[in-house]
Design an enzyme around this catalytic site. Structure first.
Site, PDB file in Angstrom:
ATOM      1  N   GLU A  60      37.496  37.952  35.920  1.00 35.74           N
ATOM      2  CA  GLU A  60      38.392  37.512  36.762  1.00 35.74           C
ATOM      3  C   GLU A  60      38.077  36.454  37.902  1.00 35.74           C
ATOM      4  O   GLU A  60      38.600  35.529  38.242  1.00 35.74           O
ATOM      5  CB  GLU A  60      38.833  38.781  37.704  1.00 35.74           C
ATOM      6  N   CYS A  96      36.825  44.944  39.068  1.00 41.73           N
ATOM      7  CA  CYS A  96      35.799  45.708  40.147  1.00 41.73           C
ATOM      8  C   CYS A  96      36.012  45.391  41.412  1.00 41.73           C
ATOM      9  O   CYS A  96      36.954  44.494  41.809  1.00 41.73           O
ATOM     10  CB  CYS A  96      34.347  45.278  39.428  1.00 41.73           C
TER      11      CYS A  96
HETATM   12  N1  THU Z   1      33.706  43.195  33.830  1.00 34.60           N
HETATM   13  C1  THU Z   1      34.778  42.127  34.085  1.00 34.60           C
HETATM   14  O1  THU Z   1      34.510  41.090  33.722  1.00 34.60           O
HETATM   15  N2  THU Z   1      36.005  42.540  34.639  1.00 34.60           N
HETATM   16  C2  THU Z   1      36.238  43.661  35.045  1.00 34.60           C
HETATM   17  O2  THU Z   1      37.163  44.010  35.518  1.00 34.60           O
HETATM   18  C3  THU Z   1      34.963  44.841  34.874  1.00 34.60           C
HETATM   19  C4  THU Z   1      33.770  44.429  34.439  1.00 34.60           C
HETATM   20  C5  THU Z   1      32.292  42.592  33.208  1.00 34.60           C
HETATM   21  C6  THU Z   1      31.338  42.511  33.733  1.00 34.60           C
HETATM   22  C7  THU Z   1      30.085  42.810  32.759  1.00 34.60           C
HETATM   23  O3  THU Z   1      30.077  41.853  32.030  1.00 34.60           O
HETATM   24  C8  THU Z   1      30.840  43.988  31.906  1.00 34.60           C
HETATM   25  O4  THU Z   1      32.321  43.750  32.066  1.00 34.60           O
HETATM   26  C9  THU Z   1      30.459  45.286  31.965  1.00 34.60           C
HETATM   27  O5  THU Z   1      30.542  45.813  33.403  1.00 34.60           O
END
Ligand code: THU
Length: 140
Positions: A60, A96
């Protein structure tokens, strides 16, 4: 199909495309996002991990930072697709907390977050995901 629904599905497809570029050697969790600007342009992003874990950037934020770097400031919606790398996502991937905060910097409460469990669309607003947000207004 309703035009709005078709737009959401198209945005999800862009997120799925972006997910193919995910760099996630540590978590094995691949995420793609597609951010719809008010002018109709779409910025895609994937998660980019780092051996120093805190340097990881979520899909995001990759999309937001690409868009802002190109001078975009008005956004309508973001589609997010995430799950085990190499597999079709089967559960919702909600943004997140850090990404919600980045959204709150540029978007109002009605900003749409489009997710999917692989079967149906799930739509939430930023207001629903980040109530009582601390935002630019607090520093005026
Ligand atoms: N992650 C995202 O890119 N977006 C989200 O909404 C949740 C988590 C990624 C961060 C990390 O590279 C992996 O997912 C595990 O947390």
């Amino acid at each position: 199909m309703e035009q709005r629904e078709a737009l959401r599905l198209a945005l999800l497809e862009r997120a799925k495309e972006a997910r193919k570029h995910s760099y996630c050697p540590y978590s094995g969790f691949a995420v793609g996002a597609a951010l719809l600007c008010a002018d109709g342009t779409v910025y895609a992003g994937c998660n980019i991990e780092n051996a120093g874990f805190t340097a990881t950037c979520c899909a995001e934020r990759t999309a937001f930072f690409r868009a802002v770097n190109d001078g975009k400031r008005d956004f309508k919606a973001i589609a997010i697709v995430g799950g085990k790398a190499g597999q079709e996502p089967a559960e919702l991937c909600a943004p997140c907390g850090v990404c919600r905060q980045v959204m709150a910097e540029f978007c109002g409460g009605d900003f749409e977050i489009v997710m999917t469990d692989g079967k149906a669309l799930h739509i939430s607003t930023l207001e629903e995901l980040l109530p009582l947000a601390f935002g630019p207004g607090n520093l005026q």
